[in-house]
Design a protein around this motif. Structure first.
Motif, short mmCIF file in Angstrom:
data_model
loop_
_atom_site.label_atom_id
_atom_site.label_comp_id
_atom_site.label_asym_id
_atom_site.label_seq_id
_atom_site.Cartn_x
_atom_site.Cartn_y
_atom_site.Cartn_z
N THR A 123 2.75 22.16 -16.21
CA THR A 123 3.23 22.15 -17.59
C THR A 123 2.20 21.51 -18.52
OG1 THR A 123 5.54 22.04 -16.88
CG2 THR A 123 5.05 21.33 -19.13
N ASP A 124 1.58 20.42 -18.07
CA ASP A 124 0.55 19.76 -18.88
C ASP A 124 -0.65 20.68 -19.09
OD1 ASP A 124 1.89 17.13 -18.93
OD2 ASP A 124 1.43 17.14 -16.79
N ALA A 132 -0.71 24.03 -18.96
CA ALA A 132 -0.35 25.13 -19.84
C ALA A 132 -0.27 24.68 -21.29
CB ALA A 132 0.99 25.72 -19.40
N SER A 133 0.30 23.49 -21.52
CA SER A 133 0.40 22.96 -22.89
C SER A 133 -0.97 22.71 -23.49
CB SER A 133 1.22 21.67 -22.89
OG SER A 133 2.55 21.91 -22.46
N SER A 160 2.47 29.52 -22.06
CA SER A 160 3.55 29.15 -21.16
C SER A 160 3.05 29.04 -19.72
CB SER A 160 4.68 30.18 -21.23
OG SER A 160 4.24 31.43 -20.68
N ARG A 161 3.86 28.37 -18.91
CA ARG A 161 3.53 28.24 -17.48
C ARG A 161 3.41 29.61 -16.82
NH1 ARG A 161 5.38 23.53 -14.27
NH2 ARG A 161 5.86 25.14 -12.73
N SER A 162 4.35 30.50 -17.12
CA SER A 162 4.34 31.81 -16.48
C SER A 162 3.13 32.63 -16.91
CB SER A 162 5.63 32.57 -16.81
OG SER A 162 5.78 32.74 -18.22
#
Length: 285
Positions: free
Chosen positions: A193-194, A196-197, A202-204
């Motif tokens: 998550t970090d 991707a941010s 997004s993560r996907s």
């Protein structure tokens, strides 16, 4: 082997470089009908024929090859190759992989065409491949020289057959930014998550781009990068396993030890001794 046959090869015992790593290299004069497969490799492998004849089968198609021809084996592609009975070939080769391998191979143009190529203008390809072989060894400087030689060989393929890769305009910039974020923050408590941010997706979406461009998930890349850094610390510093684990971003030493053994084939407590023994064995050849 008969007196007319010979094989000189080197296989790298560990793969600390995630970007581009030589897996094996060598030169071989084959005996009559010497063959490999049908089977698959887990890495890219390029052969270049110095003399003689043979046949290469990929994708259900057979190619009859001779001096100046080369053939590419892609990961997970079923292939078979066999030396001619009357005039068996001699070839040199390099096998490699890493997160940058697919992108670089895309720029050579060999992924978008037949898996065979021909170059007979001079001895450039032969000289570049033999340069990789001559640099073979297990030390960090040996690995750097082999990777340098591989880049020069891939650059020569790009000059001859390549076109600019379309991957750069198809999300690869996000992968590059994510990899840079991992390089700067791997020792901290970061997750997907970090990552991707940090690149604004997004993560996907990040997962799809990683699989598309480097054939690894973001989590797998992060794990391998941390293990790579841990192995460097074990080789170069007088640190305990716990200190190495924490420095590489692992808060649980037991989990680190399990992951390290899975990736490197030996537990971290024995890694330095194993490396030294492998180096001593190679130097004695």
């Amino acid at each position: 082997m008969t007196n007319d046959e010979f094989r000189r090869s080197f296989r790298v015992p560990f793969h600390n470089s995630l970007g581009l790593a030589v897996y094996s290299c060598g030169v071989q004069r084959c005996g009559a009908c010497h063959s490999w497969g049908p089977a698959v490799r887990d890495h890219y492998l390029i052969h270049y024929i110095l003399s003689g004849h043979g046949a290469f089968t990929s994708g259900g198609q057979e190619y009859h090859l001779s001096t100046g021809d080369g053939f590419l084996v892609e990961p997970s592609h079923v292939v078979h190759y066999v030396a001619d009975r009357e005039d068996p070939w001699e070839y040199c080769w390099v096998g490699f992989n890493g997160s940058d391998a697919k992108r670089l191979m895309g720029q050579t143009g060999l992924l978008d065409r037949s898996p065979v190529f021909h170059y007979e203008e001079d001895r450039l390809f032969e000289e570049l491949l033999l340069k990789i072989c001559n640099a073979s060894g297990s030390s960090p400087s040996d690995e750097a020289r082999m990777e340098s030689g591989l880049l020069l060989f891939l650059a020569a393929l790009m000059d001859k057959f390549g076109v600019p890769s379309a991957q750069q305009a198809n999300g690869y910039e996000y992968v590059q930014k994510a990899i840079k974020f991992i390089e700067y923050n791997y020792s901290s408590d970061i997750g997907i998550t970090d990552i991707a941010s940090s690149v604004g997706i997004s993560r996907s979406h990040l997962y799809r781009l990683f699989m598309q461009h480097i054939s690894l998930s973001p989590n797998e890349y992060l794990m391998r990068y941390r293990i790579s850094k841990a192995s460097e610390l074990l080789e170069s510093r007088n640190l305990s396993v716990g200190e190495v684990a924490y420095s590489a971003g692992f808060s649980d030493q037991l989990y680190f030890s399990r992951v390290f053994k899975k990736c490197m084939g030996t537990p971290p407590s024995r890694f330095t001794c194993y490396e030294r023994a492998a180096k001593t064995k190679e130097d004695s050849k």
